[in-house]
Design a protein around this motif. Sequence first.
Motif, PDB file in Angstrom:
ATOM      1  N   LEU A 189      17.589  21.342 -15.181  1.00 24.83           N
ATOM      2  CA  LEU A 189      17.153  20.754 -13.913  1.00 24.83           C
ATOM      3  C   LEU A 189      16.147  21.690 -13.250  1.00 24.83           C
ATOM      4  CD1 LEU A 189      17.467  18.523 -11.752  1.00 24.83           C
ATOM      5  CD2 LEU A 189      19.248  19.935 -10.701  1.00 24.83           C
ATOM      6  N   PHE A 190      14.913  21.240 -13.170  1.00 19.98           N
ATOM      7  CA  PHE A 190      13.873  21.987 -12.461  1.00 19.98           C
ATOM      8  C   PHE A 190      12.707  21.041 -12.183  1.00 19.98           C
ATOM      9  CE2 PHE A 190      13.488  22.663 -17.024  1.00 19.98           C
ATOM     10  CZ  PHE A 190      12.140  22.464 -17.311  1.00 19.98           C
ATOM     11  N   PRO A 191      11.896  21.332 -11.149  1.00 22.57           N
ATOM     12  CA  PRO A 191      10.900  20.354 -10.681  1.00 22.57           C
ATOM     13  C   PRO A 191       9.847  19.935 -11.702  1.00 22.57           C
ATOM     14  CG  PRO A 191      11.282  22.014  -9.009  1.00 22.57           C
ATOM     15  CD  PRO A 191      12.011  22.482 -10.236  1.00 22.57           C
ATOM     16  N   MET A 192       9.535  20.791 -12.668  1.00 25.31           N
ATOM     17  CA  MET A 192       8.514  20.433 -13.648  1.00 25.31           C
ATOM     18  C   MET A 192       9.012  19.424 -14.680  1.00 25.31           C
ATOM     19  SD  MET A 192       6.298  23.871 -14.455  1.00 25.31           S
ATOM     20  CE  MET A 192       5.032  22.960 -15.323  1.00 25.31           C
ATOM     21  N   MET A 193      10.300  19.157 -14.702  1.00 25.21           N
ATOM     22  CA  MET A 193      10.829  18.154 -15.622  1.00 25.21           C
ATOM     23  C   MET A 193      10.298  16.762 -15.271  1.00 25.21           C
ATOM     24  SD  MET A 193      14.834  19.262 -16.129  1.00 25.21           S
ATOM     25  CE  MET A 193      15.257  17.692 -16.919  1.00 25.21           C
ATOM     26  N   GLU A 194      10.156  15.940 -16.296  1.00 22.62           N
ATOM     27  CA  GLU A 194       9.752  14.545 -16.115  1.00 22.62           C
ATOM     28  C   GLU A 194      10.917  13.643 -16.510  1.00 22.62           C
ATOM     29  OE1 GLU A 194       7.084  13.815 -14.679  1.00 22.62           O
ATOM     30  OE2 GLU A 194       5.974  15.717 -14.795  1.00 22.62           O
ATOM     31  N   ALA A 195      10.753  12.368 -16.212  1.00 20.59           N
ATOM     32  CA  ALA A 195      11.799  11.386 -16.515  1.00 20.59           C
ATOM     33  C   ALA A 195      12.155  11.397 -18.001  1.00 20.59           C
ATOM     34  CB  ALA A 195      11.362   9.994 -16.082  1.00 20.59           C
ATOM     35  N   GLN A 196      11.160  11.594 -18.860  1.00 19.86           N
ATOM     36  CA  GLN A 196      11.415  11.611 -20.294  1.00 19.86           C
ATOM     37  C   GLN A 196      12.288  12.796 -20.682  1.00 19.86           C
ATOM     38  OE1 GLN A 196      10.663   9.215 -22.649  1.00 19.86           O
ATOM     39  NE2 GLN A 196      12.103  10.486 -23.797  1.00 19.86           N
ATOM     40  N   ASP A 197      12.125  13.924 -19.982  1.00 21.12           N
ATOM     41  CA  ASP A 197      12.973  15.081 -20.268  1.00 21.12           C
ATOM     42  C   ASP A 197      14.439  14.759 -19.991  1.00 21.12           C
ATOM     43  OD1 ASP A 197      10.808  16.801 -20.955  1.00 21.12           O
ATOM     44  OD2 ASP A 197      10.395  17.099 -18.830  1.00 21.12           O
ATOM     45  N   VAL A 198      14.693  14.085 -18.874  1.00 25.28           N
ATOM     46  CA  VAL A 198      16.067  13.686 -18.565  1.00 25.28           C
ATOM     47  C   VAL A 198      16.602  12.745 -19.640  1.00 25.28           C
ATOM     48  CG1 VAL A 198      17.549  12.478 -16.915  1.00 25.28           C
ATOM     49  CG2 VAL A 198      15.757  14.012 -16.085  1.00 25.28           C
ATOM     50  N   GLU A 199      15.768  11.803 -20.052  1.00 27.45           N
ATOM     51  CA  GLU A 199      16.211  10.869 -21.096  1.00 27.45           C
ATOM     52  C   GLU A 199      16.508  11.592 -22.400  1.00 27.45           C
ATOM     53  OE1 GLU A 199      17.136   7.648 -20.839  1.00 27.45           O
ATOM     54  OE2 GLU A 199      16.950   8.244 -18.727  1.00 27.45           O
ATOM     55  N   ASP A 200      15.735  12.629 -22.702  1.00 26.16           N
ATOM     56  CA  ASP A 200      16.012  13.427 -23.908  1.00 26.16           C
ATOM     57  C   ASP A 200      17.376  14.104 -23.801  1.00 26.16           C
ATOM     58  OD1 ASP A 200      13.572  12.724 -24.976  1.00 26.16           O
ATOM     59  OD2 ASP A 200      12.585  14.634 -24.466  1.00 26.16           O
ATOM     60  N   VAL A 201      17.670  14.641 -22.616  1.00 31.27           N
ATOM     61  CA  VAL A 201      18.974  15.282 -22.415  1.00 31.27           C
ATOM     62  C   VAL A 201      20.090  14.263 -22.602  1.00 31.27           C
ATOM     63  CG1 VAL A 201      20.461  16.486 -20.775  1.00 31.27           C
ATOM     64  CG2 VAL A 201      18.007  17.014 -20.836  1.00 31.27           C
ATOM     65  N   VAL A 202      19.919  13.101 -22.000  1.00 33.61           N
ATOM     66  CA  VAL A 202      20.943  12.054 -22.088  1.00 33.61           C
ATOM     67  C   VAL A 202      21.121  11.598 -23.540  1.00 33.61           C
ATOM     68  CG1 VAL A 202      21.539   9.698 -21.389  1.00 33.61           C
ATOM     69  CG2 VAL A 202      20.593  11.309 -19.704  1.00 33.61           C
ATOM     70  N   THR A 203      20.008  11.410 -24.238  1.00 29.33           N
ATOM     71  CA  THR A 203      20.067  11.001 -25.645  1.00 29.33           C
ATOM     72  C   THR A 203      20.832  12.028 -26.479  1.00 29.33           C
ATOM     73  OG1 THR A 203      17.991   9.774 -25.479  1.00 29.33           O
ATOM     74  CG2 THR A 203      18.683  10.446 -27.686  1.00 29.33           C
ATOM     75  N   ALA A 204      20.539  13.302 -26.234  1.00 30.86           N
ATOM     76  CA  ALA A 204      21.216  14.363 -26.979  1.00 30.86           C
ATOM     77  C   ALA A 204      22.709  14.392 -26.665  1.00 30.86           C
ATOM     78  CB  ALA A 204      20.577  15.711 -26.661  1.00 30.86           C
ATOM     79  N   ILE A 205      23.047  14.202 -25.412  1.00 30.00           N
ATOM     80  CA  ILE A 205      24.465  14.187 -25.029  1.00 30.00           C
ATOM     81  C   ILE A 205      25.188  13.039 -25.721  1.00 30.00           C
ATOM     82  CG2 ILE A 205      26.041  13.728 -23.099  1.00 30.00           C
ATOM     83  CD1 ILE A 205      24.129  15.357 -21.343  1.00 30.00           C
ATOM     84  N   LYS A 206      24.587  11.872 -25.693  1.00 24.93           N
ATOM     85  CA  LYS A 206      25.205  10.722 -26.361  1.00 24.93           C
ATOM     86  C   LYS A 206      25.372  10.979 -27.853  1.00 24.93           C
ATOM     87  CE  LYS A 206      23.595   7.130 -23.146  1.00 24.93           C
ATOM     88  NZ  LYS A 206      22.691   5.966 -22.976  1.00 24.93           N
ATOM     89  N   LYS A 207      24.342  11.547 -28.455  1.00 25.13           N
ATOM     90  CA  LYS A 207      24.367  11.825 -29.891  1.00 25.13           C
ATOM     91  C   LYS A 207      25.488  12.802 -30.240  1.00 25.13           C
ATOM     92  CE  LYS A 207      21.360  13.840 -33.501  1.00 25.13           C
ATOM     93  NZ  LYS A 207      20.023  14.467 -33.751  1.00 25.13           N
ATOM     94  N   VAL A 208      25.578  13.880 -29.478  1.00 25.36           N
ATOM     95  CA  VAL A 208      26.562  14.917 -29.780  1.00 25.36           C
ATOM     96  C   VAL A 208      27.978  14.434 -29.473  1.00 25.36           C
ATOM     97  CG1 VAL A 208      27.375  17.213 -29.101  1.00 25.36           C
ATOM     98  CG2 VAL A 208      24.932  16.821 -29.514  1.00 25.36           C
ATOM     99  N   LEU A 209      28.169  13.832 -28.304  1.00 31.02           N
ATOM    100  CA  LEU A 209      29.511  13.392 -27.942  1.00 31.02           C
ATOM    101  C   LEU A 209      29.997  12.262 -28.845  1.00 31.02           C
ATOM    102  CD1 LEU A 209      29.584  13.530 -24.030  1.00 31.02           C
ATOM    103  CD2 LEU A 209      30.117  15.320 -25.707  1.00 31.02           C
ATOM    104  N   ASN A 210      29.108  11.395 -29.261  1.00 32.46           N
ATOM    105  CA  ASN A 210      29.484  10.321 -30.189  1.00 32.46           C
ATOM    106  C   ASN A 210      29.937  10.909 -31.524  1.00 32.46           C
ATOM    107  OD1 ASN A 210      29.632   7.527 -31.208  1.00 32.46           O
ATOM    108  ND2 ASN A 210      27.838   8.106 -32.414  1.00 32.46           N
ATOM    109  N   TYR A 211      29.231  11.941 -31.961  1.00 36.28           N
ATOM    110  CA  TYR A 211      29.567  12.561 -33.238  1.00 36.28           C
ATOM    111  C   TYR A 211      30.971  13.196 -33.205  1.00 36.28           C
ATOM    112  CZ  TYR A 211      29.005  15.303 -37.511  1.00 36.28           C
ATOM    113  OH  TYR A 211      29.172  15.832 -38.772  1.00 36.28           O
ATOM    114  N   TYR A 212      31.283  13.837 -32.065  1.00 34.35           N
ATOM    115  CA  TYR A 212      32.552  14.557 -31.980  1.00 34.35           C
ATOM    116  C   TYR A 212      33.672  13.765 -31.300  1.00 34.35           C
ATOM    117  CZ  TYR A 212      30.136  18.883 -33.326  1.00 34.35           C
ATOM    118  OH  TYR A 212      29.444  19.842 -34.005  1.00 34.35           O
TER     119      TYR A 212
END
Length: 401
Positions: free
Chosen positions: A375-398
């Motif tokens: 979380l920092f001001p230079m982040m864009e909406a796509q960065d947040v979506e990347d984080v969310v995608t990664a979380i879904k991917k990892v949590l789904n796997y485990y």
Amino acid sequence: MIMKDILAIHGGKPVRETYLPYGRQWIDEEDIKAVVDILKGDYLTTGPTIKAFEERIADYVHSKYAVAISNGTAALHAACFAAGIKEGDEVITTPMTFAASANCVLYQGATPIFADIDPKTYNLNVEAVERKITEKTKAIIPVDFTGQAVDLDKILKLAEKYGLIVIEDAAHALGTSYKGKKVGSISDMTTFSLHPVKHITTGEGGVITTNDETFYNQLRMFRTHGITRDARLLELKGQGAWYYEQLALGYNYRITDIQCALGMSQLGKLESFIQKRRDLVKQYHGSLASIDGIILPYESAFSDSSWHLYIVQLALEKFTVGRKEIFEALQAENIGVNVHYIPVYYHPYYQQLGYKKGLCPNAETLYENSITLPLFPMMEAQDVEDVVTAIKKVLNYYRKA
């Protein structure tokens, strides 16, 4: 059967090609010019830009005084000195913080006493604080964790009841308001950090704000070896303009004009930085709310958090692995997750002082289950979506079947 993507940590393709850190400064050409102008001028340190920056900070938080200092830890140390904390005293604080919030007490020869946190806000639990008060207690150092203000009315009422000083550690909370008042204008003293991952930066730096003139004079003296040129404080009169006296054992905690020029430039962008953080948090909330196994941060009604950190808890009973494996898997996806914080009394130094695990169960549970997302001001909406995608991917796997 649900198909599971191969995790990057197991040889799969990471969600991002480039690494996204958990925090980062935003320096633009205006900031660079402000620093260059100082470098071309007469004063690199102890010059007029420091005073100008202090006045701007005081005006922003609506305090009478502000003292700029070399870093956030020095700010806490100076505040403890000004409060008269000394050997034999006890100071109550939270374990869910960076070590500086307790180290500053040790610097003064006093003893940090850890009280547990509220499991919803992650801030100090006021009832837990009161249970820790003894005849030796001199002050309370509440921390506005992640940028959300502690319940200051309750803390100040408790301090008044027992004759204590409140040093508010607002390293996370520049720009936060508590019941319509800016943090920095409410407690006896409030300290801020200007580290690069904070809301604005001076590289390294800190500020203490107060409405008390005595504290103000003590703070200014402490950051400069305990030396003053203020004629009102000098023991001897009638000396020349060159004259100064050391009245206490202070430190060289001075900040520079170079740093304060950067701070002045950054301060002009603070509100836009905070709004960007809030927009990103809103996106996180919306995207993560439906994911089973994640507990989102709680927002209290009395504080409009400036969101230094975005921390989620994991319902680890829903997964086949622990926090460590999930953390490492997200890092491999190029998501710069972090953990805030290791409880202070877990550190070997504090263990050697006699502190034991088990002191603050709520803080320990938070530590064991939490992960900080970027979380920092230079982040864009796509960065947040990347984080969310990664979380879904990892949590789904485990996730347990």
